[in-house]
Enzyme design. Structure first.
Site, PDB file in Angstrom:
ATOM      1  N   LYS A 220       2.217  -3.438  11.115  1.00  0.00           N
ATOM      2  CA  LYS A 220       0.857  -3.581  11.658  1.00  0.00           C
ATOM      3  C   LYS A 220       0.942  -4.088  13.090  1.00  0.00           C
ATOM      4  O   LYS A 220       1.919  -4.714  13.475  1.00  0.00           O
ATOM      5  CB  LYS A 220       0.059  -4.603  10.837  1.00  0.00           C
TER       6      LYS A 220
ATOM      7  N   LYS B  46       0.842  -1.203   0.000  1.00  0.00           N
ATOM      8  CA  LYS B  46       0.000   0.000   0.000  1.00  0.00           C
ATOM      9  C   LYS B  46       0.878   1.254   0.000  1.00  0.00           C
ATOM     10  O   LYS B  46       0.648   2.185  -0.773  1.00  0.00           O
ATOM     11  CB  LYS B  46      -0.883  -0.030   1.258  1.00  0.00           C
TER      12      LYS B  46
END
Ligand code: GLU
Length: 421
Positions: free
Chosen positions: A104, A92
């Protein structure tokens, strides 16, 4: 959670690699996470007892810069899910050409079972445990499923007290009063909205009916409903974790949000304004032109892909379509605007927030939106053109676009022919 989640995410990397001439070292690097930490947090509850929660943080790849990605609070969170989400963040950030790698984090808990003070203690305990891993030049968290600006504010505060200096750039998605950026709150939805509007005629959404079904009415779902509705799209179905409604005459997103805030679910509107109750499965199969999954992973699978009626799917959630479902959707000529592009507006404005924090100079809302629009349109157009040129569906084109940038960075350190030659 799907046991083989990362393995199936990697299939998309492998199929993208076939369209590029890249060194095998690139795949060797991107096949595994760089760093994963698993911690058990011990937190004092309001009744005086102590409870433990599993927590993770993954820095998947940092070739292009410090790792970036949200922290989610969810009862089904797992290490494998965190690693997969960090893998997606790597792509991304590369698609949007942000100077970040992918990361994350998660805490395995149901935030609805905890008081606000308990959530604050969990948030601070998380930062305490991961303080050596995160940092404004190392790994920068942000909100994700069931975390919000206030949680980010607690986390930034905890980090600042650990390093003994104000450090707002360690986390993005903070409250505006604590160094957050204007426009970060609706950025995920707004990015997807700019993308759809930019590609409207290519997607066949510029003429005829423009009916929308939205799964999930959290930050992404509620905002995209508002933005599309304001432009004349008709919101015919929405849902949240408790169920959904189908409203053939359309529903005003503001009324739906009010019902969710007042009664805890949009289902409260069933039986009113021509709306009937439906479940989440029916929502995905609703009669509409645009379907917007805005909740969790693996919603459209091999099992239901054949029954999707929308012509276009905008993936505001991460990973809502399984790789097995991709093939069916492609065969049925359903256009999927893939997560790593469609929901990249969130991390893009997170990048703007980080830049503003480091400069100590803040932008206007118009400046933020203008820059987001420009980035979404430019990168969206590049992926669209690449898809046409190489006759690929949008997802593979998005991976190819991102992988090209990642490969350039990895190869810039030199590859085998350079050292052996
Ligand atoms: N959690 C969001 C995502 O999945 C935002 C990440 C960020 O802003 O760093 O893209």
């Amino acid at each position: 959670m799907n046991e083989n989640m990362l393995t199936s995410a990697l299939t998309r990397l492998e199929s993208a690699a076939k369209h590029l001439d890249i060194s095998p070292e690139v795949l060797e690097k991107l096949k595994f996470p760089k760093e994963v930490l698993s911690v058990r947090l011990m937190v004092r509850m309001d009744d005086g007892s102590r409870r433990s929660f599993m927590a993770w943080r993954c820095r998947y790849d940092d070739t292009r810069g410090p790792t970036k990605g949200g922290i989610r609070f969810h009862p089904d969170a797992s290490m494998e899910e965190v690693v997969t989400l960090a893998f997606w963040m790597t792509f991304k950030c590369a698609i949007m050409n942000l100077p970040f790698g992918g990361g994350k984090g998660a805490v395995k808990l149901d935030p609805r079972e905890l008081s606000k003070a308990e959530l604050e203690r969990v948030s601070r305990a998380y930062v305490h445990a991961f303080a050596g891993m995160i940092g404004p030049d190392r790994d920068i968290p942000a909100p994700d499923v069931y975390t919000n600006a206030m949680v980010m504010g607690w986390m930034a505060d905890e980090y600042s007290s650990i390093v003994r200096q104000s450090c707002p750039a360690v986390i993005t998605g903070k409250p505006i009063a604590l160094g957050g950026s204007l426009g970060r709150d609706d950025a995920t939805a707004r990015g997807g909205y700019y993308l759809v509007r930019h590609l409207e005629s290519e997607l066949g959404l510029d003429a005829g009916r423009r009916r929308v079904a939205i799964q999930g009415y959290g930050n992404a779902g509620a905002h995209i409903a508002r933005l599309l509705h304001a432009d004349g799209y008709k919101i015919v179905a929405i849902s949240d974790s408790k169920g959904g409604i189908f409203c053939p005459d359309g529903i005003d997103p503001a009324i739906a949000l009010e019902a969710k805030e007042r009664d805890g679910s949009v289902v409260a509107l069933a039986g009113q304004r021509g709306c009937k109750a439906i479940d989440n499965r029916e929502l995905l199969e609703a009669d509409c032109e645009l379907l917007v999954p805005s909740a969790l992973e693996n919603q459209i699978t091999a099992e239901n892909a054949g029954r999707i009626r929308a012509g276009v799917v905008l993936e505001l959630a991460n990973g809502p379509v399984s790789p097995e479902a991709d093939a069916t959707l492609q065969q049925r000529r359903i256009q999927v605007l893939p997560d790593i592009l469609a929901n990249a507006g969130g991390v893009t404005v997170s990048y703007f927030e980080w830049v503003q924090n480091r400069q100590g100079y803040y932008w206007t809302l118009d400046e933020v939106r203008e820059r987001l629009k420009k980035t979404m349109e430019e990168e969206g157009r590049s992926v669209w053109d690449l898809a046409r040129k190489k006759r690929l569906e949008m997802r593979t084109a998005a991976y190819v676009h991102a992988l090209g940038r990642l490969a350039q960075a990895i190869e810039a350190h030199g590859t085998q022919p350079f050292f052996a030659g």
